[in-house]
Motif scaffolding. Structure first.
Motif, short mmCIF file in Angstrom:
data_model
loop_
_atom_site.label_atom_id
_atom_site.label_comp_id
_atom_site.label_asym_id
_atom_site.label_seq_id
_atom_site.Cartn_x
_atom_site.Cartn_y
_atom_site.Cartn_z
N LEU A 160 -12.35 1.20 -4.32
CA LEU A 160 -11.78 0.79 -5.61
C LEU A 160 -11.55 2.00 -6.50
O LEU A 160 -10.46 2.16 -7.09
N PHE A 196 -12.57 -7.33 -6.81
CA PHE A 196 -13.18 -5.99 -6.78
C PHE A 196 -13.70 -5.54 -8.14
O PHE A 196 -13.39 -4.45 -8.62
N MET A 253 -13.09 12.08 -14.48
CA MET A 253 -14.23 11.68 -15.32
C MET A 253 -14.78 12.89 -16.05
O MET A 253 -14.66 14.02 -15.63
N ALA A 263 -8.56 3.78 -5.36
CA ALA A 263 -7.33 3.05 -5.68
C ALA A 263 -6.99 3.21 -7.15
O ALA A 263 -5.84 3.36 -7.52
N LEU A 264 -8.03 3.23 -7.99
CA LEU A 264 -7.79 3.33 -9.43
C LEU A 264 -7.54 4.77 -9.87
O LEU A 264 -7.43 5.04 -11.06
N GLY A 265 -7.50 5.69 -8.90
CA GLY A 265 -7.05 7.04 -9.25
C GLY A 265 -8.13 8.08 -9.33
O GLY A 265 -7.94 9.12 -9.96
N MET A 266 -9.28 7.83 -8.70
CA MET A 266 -10.26 8.91 -8.66
C MET A 266 -9.99 9.79 -7.46
O MET A 266 -9.71 9.29 -6.37
N ARG A 267 -10.09 11.09 -7.67
CA ARG A 267 -9.78 12.02 -6.59
C ARG A 267 -10.96 12.13 -5.62
O ARG A 267 -12.08 11.79 -5.94
N LEU A 271 -12.80 1.08 -16.51
CA LEU A 271 -13.00 1.99 -15.39
C LEU A 271 -11.83 2.98 -15.16
O LEU A 271 -12.07 4.18 -15.00
N PRO A 272 -10.57 2.50 -15.15
CA PRO A 272 -9.46 3.47 -14.95
C PRO A 272 -9.43 4.55 -16.03
O PRO A 272 -9.11 5.71 -15.74
N THR A 284 -3.03 10.55 -6.84
CA THR A 284 -4.11 9.84 -7.52
C THR A 284 -3.82 9.73 -9.01
O THR A 284 -4.11 8.72 -9.65
N PHE A 296 -6.42 -7.56 -7.11
CA PHE A 296 -6.72 -7.89 -5.72
C PHE A 296 -7.16 -9.33 -5.59
O PHE A 296 -7.69 -9.92 -6.53
N GLU A 300 -2.48 15.33 -3.19
CA GLU A 300 -3.50 14.32 -3.48
C GLU A 300 -3.69 14.14 -4.97
O GLU A 300 -3.80 13.03 -5.47
N LYS A 301 -3.69 15.25 -5.69
CA LYS A 301 -3.92 15.18 -7.13
C LYS A 301 -2.81 14.40 -7.82
O LYS A 301 -3.08 13.54 -8.66
N PHE A 315 -3.71 -2.49 -10.44
CA PHE A 315 -3.93 -3.27 -9.22
C PHE A 315 -4.65 -4.57 -9.55
O PHE A 315 -5.59 -4.59 -10.35
N LEU A 320 -1.16 4.28 -1.72
CA LEU A 320 -2.51 4.21 -1.15
C LEU A 320 -2.51 4.67 0.31
O LEU A 320 -3.54 4.96 0.89
N ASP A 321 -1.34 4.67 0.89
CA ASP A 321 -1.21 5.06 2.29
C ASP A 321 0.11 5.82 2.43
O ASP A 321 0.98 5.74 1.55
N HIS A 362 0.83 -1.22 0.00
CA HIS A 362 0.00 0.00 0.00
C HIS A 362 0.85 1.26 0.00
O HIS A 362 0.55 2.24 -0.68
N PRO A 416 -9.02 4.82 1.18
CA PRO A 416 -9.18 3.75 0.19
C PRO A 416 -8.93 2.35 0.76
O PRO A 416 -9.67 1.42 0.44
N ILE A 417 -7.92 2.20 1.59
CA ILE A 417 -7.62 0.85 2.10
C ILE A 417 -8.73 0.35 3.01
O ILE A 417 -9.22 -0.77 2.86
N ILE A 457 -12.20 7.08 -15.35
CA ILE A 457 -11.75 8.00 -14.31
C ILE A 457 -10.80 9.04 -14.90
O ILE A 457 -10.85 10.22 -14.57
N ARG A 487 -1.40 6.88 -9.54
CA ARG A 487 -2.06 5.57 -9.52
C ARG A 487 -2.88 5.35 -10.78
O ARG A 487 -2.95 4.26 -11.31
N ASN A 488 -3.52 6.43 -11.22
CA ASN A 488 -4.39 6.29 -12.38
C ASN A 488 -3.62 5.99 -13.67
O ASN A 488 -4.11 5.29 -14.54
#
Ligand SMILES: Nc1ncnc2c1ncn2[C@@H]1O[C@H](COP(=O)(O)OP(=O)(O)OP(=O)(O)O)[C@@H](O)[C@H]1O
Ligand SMILES: [Mg+2]
Lengths: 228, 429
Positions: free
Chosen positions: B329, A100, B1, B332-336, A113-114, A85, A96, A81-82, A94, A61-62, A56, B422-423, A117, A88-89
């Motif tokens: 999720l 998920f 998005m 984790a996948l990058g949404m703010r 989905l990614p 994220t 799991f 934060e921007k 990932f 993620l952490d 993580h 997220p976790i 986003i 990661r995007n």
């Protein structure tokens, strides 16, 4: 120019504690690690040793309590934060143990989905999702609901989803944990073949000895420290 | 998005729990429907009342009566008594009854009012003229109220027009008298000569001839007939023996006078020691209770909306709880954080939007069904106008308002969703 010898991921004296005062628990006690581009790494260790916690932190993620995680020399503690994220995007995939997937969405929708986003147009993300599904041999299930798939198929969709943004690093936390051994093997084969093909750095957290041996390097964690 | 993805994602999410979404929207519909009905009713009633009132007053006329001399008044504007400004005349009314009137104004007042800048004409208002009867040919004799018609009279007539200066014997009859004067329609009544009997204070009856030049509109309550000013004066002269004394003066401004100008004319007349009642005062008299009633009804609608708001908050809090893992999720996948919050805000606004649309459409449907029935039964005489009116701006306002209420209600759950770790969210079962 990116230096190929420069580690894509690096940690320095990584510490992570949970709780406060008397409840304080140190899950990671100084992890130093360097991972090269295209490498495959297995993180193994007993339950509760800190494998997921490490993953993580590596994936942003952490946040670590102490020490740093560097992505190609960029400290992620310095990122806002921007930026995290966004990292990661665009650079991370990932996979799991629990897959998920969103049960009410179709396989195709789950896969892109990614990209949704990221704000990619509907046309483009569908095209890329179909390519990704083709690479995991699930193109014919595109329009099925994720709910209708078997465990192995679900994990293949998850792999397609992890691949779709063309990531630099894929993190997989117990990817075969919920699969029978035969299906697990197939998933592993698929994962490694795609990793080689796209020169992706693969970091797998696992209990599975066979899976660990397939990786370029094994990191064993015990009680929050690397012991091998 | 992308924005469109947010909107479609919100709709898809709402459809995931159809019954719950339906019930939440239904609660909202109750509020917006009530609000739309209240608006439709009070708007319609307002224009109905204004139509009715237009038969009584014209916007450019100001009714002037005696006030305090030199602009002095007691508390709350009550005029002081002025000696020597009163005289009493008794006139015979229909069926031989006597009518006593106090006169407080005279020709010099008329001159003063005419001199007010912006007033183009002023006429005595002989409110006390009482005729015995009106009759067409050999048809029965009928009782009829009469009043003076002044130039620039602006009521839209059912037929014909107000008497011009040269039509010194003209009369505009109430709509309800058409048959009484032997005609089948408003236009057929035009040009007919009717006989009007007036009795003098010496008990001598006299017949006056009046020619119908117009017919008043078919309003629910009918005012009296309008007589040409000249005819009116001679009748009053005959009945009371004088035209130099009267209770009110009708002061006329330009026909295109604005509301602000009416107010300043009123002030100018008051400054000369008179009381003045404008068209706006008459309208306000009727509209004020109307506003109170619609404010009260709006209050009920607001309470319904408040209850619906709590429904939205509840629905979204539940949704956030149920979808905790999904939120993890997405993160984790990058949404703010912003993005997650926005999804839930759009969901909340959508509930408001659908609640608004459905409420307004239902209300419009009720109007579509009820208006023709109302026109045929209770609210006759408003022609093709409708009692329930749905001004587009107001209806759009209700929908936008519902969306804003939804947004406000969604703020708490949406922020909570955005803040999820997220976790922990992914670990949530
Ligand atoms: N949010 C938390 N609060 C408190 N303690 C935590 C938290 N998350 C993890 N821990 C603790 O940190 C330690 C490491 O947890 P972690 O999940 O990294 O273990 P793991 O090696 O992945 O184990 P497993 O193989 O069972 O998944 C555990 O003792 C765990 O109880
Ligand atoms: Mg773990």
């Amino acid at each position: 120019m990116k230096n190929p010898d420069q580690p894509i991921l690096k940690t320095a004296k990584l510490h992570k504690s949970y709780g406060k005062k008397t409840n304080r628990f140190e899950a990671l006690k100084g992890i130093d690690l360097a991972i090269s581009r295209g490498e495959s790494i297995a993180i193994i260790g007993k339950s509760g040793s800190g494998k997921s916690t490490l993953m993580h932190l590596l994936a942003g993620l952490d946040k670590p309590t102490n020490g740093n995680v560097y992505w190609s020399d960029q400290s992620i503690s310095r990122m806002n934060e921007k930026q995290i994220t966004n990292l990661r995007n665009t650079k991370v995939g990932f996979i799991f143990q629990q897959f998920f997937l969103q049960p009410t969405l179709t396989v195709l929708e789950n896969t892109y989905l990614p990209l949704k986003i990221a704000g990619i147009s509907s046309h483009n993300r569908k095209k890329l999702a179909k390519e990704a599904l083709k690479s995991v041999d699930l193109l014919d299930k595109s329009d099925n609901l994720a709910n209708d798939l078997s465990g192995g198929q679900r994990q293949r969709v998850a792999i397609a989803r992890a691949l779709i943004n063309n990531p630099e690093v894929i993190f997989a936390d117990e990817p075969t944990g919920n699969l029978d051994s035969e299906t697990g093997k197939q998933i592993i084969e698929l994962l490694f073949s795609l990793q080689k093909k796209n020169n992706i750095t693969l970091i797998i957290v696992t209990h599975d000895e066979d899976l660990a041996k397939k990786c370029d390097r094994i990191i064993k964690i015990s009680d929050g420290k690397i012991i091998k | 998005m992308r924005t469109l993805d947010y909107i479609s994602t919100a709709q898809t999410n709402l459809l995931r729990t159809k019954v719950r979404t339906f019930l939440t929207i239904l609660a909202f519909v109750i509020g917006t429907f009530t609000l739309a009905m209240v608006t439709a009713f009070s708007q319609g009633l307002r224009s109905y009342v204004n139509t009715q009132l237009s038969a009584y007053g014209q916007p450019n006329a100001i009714i002037v009566s005696l006030g305090s001399a030199s602009n002095q008044t007691g508390p709350n504007g009550i005029p002081y008594y002025q000696p020597n400004r009163q005289s009493t005349i008794t006139a015979s009314g229909p069926r031989g009854d006597k009518k006593t009137a106090s006169y407080t104004l005279n020709q010099s007042d008329l001159t003063k009012i005419k001199a007010v800048p912006g007033i183009i004409a002023a006429y005595p208002d002989y409110v006390t003229l009482a005729i015995d009867y009106a009759q067409y040919g050999n048809l029965p004799k009928y009782i009829m109220d009469v009043q003076g018609a002044y130039p620039t009279e602006s009521i839209a007539l059912a037929a014909g027009s107000f008497p011009t200066i040269s039509q010194s014997t003209g009369i505009v009859i109430p709509y309800t008298y058409i048959q009484a004067f032997g005609a089948n329609s408003a236009s057929q009544a035009l040009g007919r000569t009717i006989n009007i009997q007036v009795t003098s204070s010496a008990n001598q009856p006299k017949i006056y001839k009046a020619v119908i030049t117009g017919v008043l509109p078919n309003t629910a309550h009918q005012p009296g007939a309008y007589l040409a000013n000249q005819l009116m004066s001679s009748m009053v002269q005959y009945q009371t023996g004088t035209t130099s004394q009267f209770t009110n003066i009708i002061a006329l401004a330009n026909t295109n006078v604005t509301k602000a100008q009416r107010l300043s004319l009123k002030t100018a007349i008051q400054a000369k020691g008179y009381r003045a009642t404008t068209y706006d005062d008459i309208i306000a008299n009727f509209n004020q209770p109307l506003s109170v009633v619609s404010a009260g009804l709006t209050g009920f609608a607001a309470i319904a909306l408040l209850a619906a708001t709590i429904g939205i908050i509840n629905t979204l809090l539940m949704a956030v709880l149920e979808r905790t893992q999904e939120i993890g999720l997405l993160k984790a996948l990058g949404m703010r954080r912003k993005g997650i919050t926005f999804i839930y805000l759009v969901e909340a606004a959508s509930i408001g939007f659908w609640g608004g649309i459905i409420g307004v459409l239902l209300a419009a449907l009720v109007g579509y069904v009820a208006n023709p029935i109302l026109n045929r039964t209770i609210f006759t005489g408003i022609g093709s106008a409708h009692l329930l009116t749905y001004p587009l701006v107001y209806m759009a306002g209700i929908i936008v308002g519902a969306m804003i209420i939804g947004l406000l209600a969604g703020t708490l759950p949406a922020i909570r969703a955005g803040k999820l770790d997220p976790i922990e969210a992914l670990r949530h079962e």
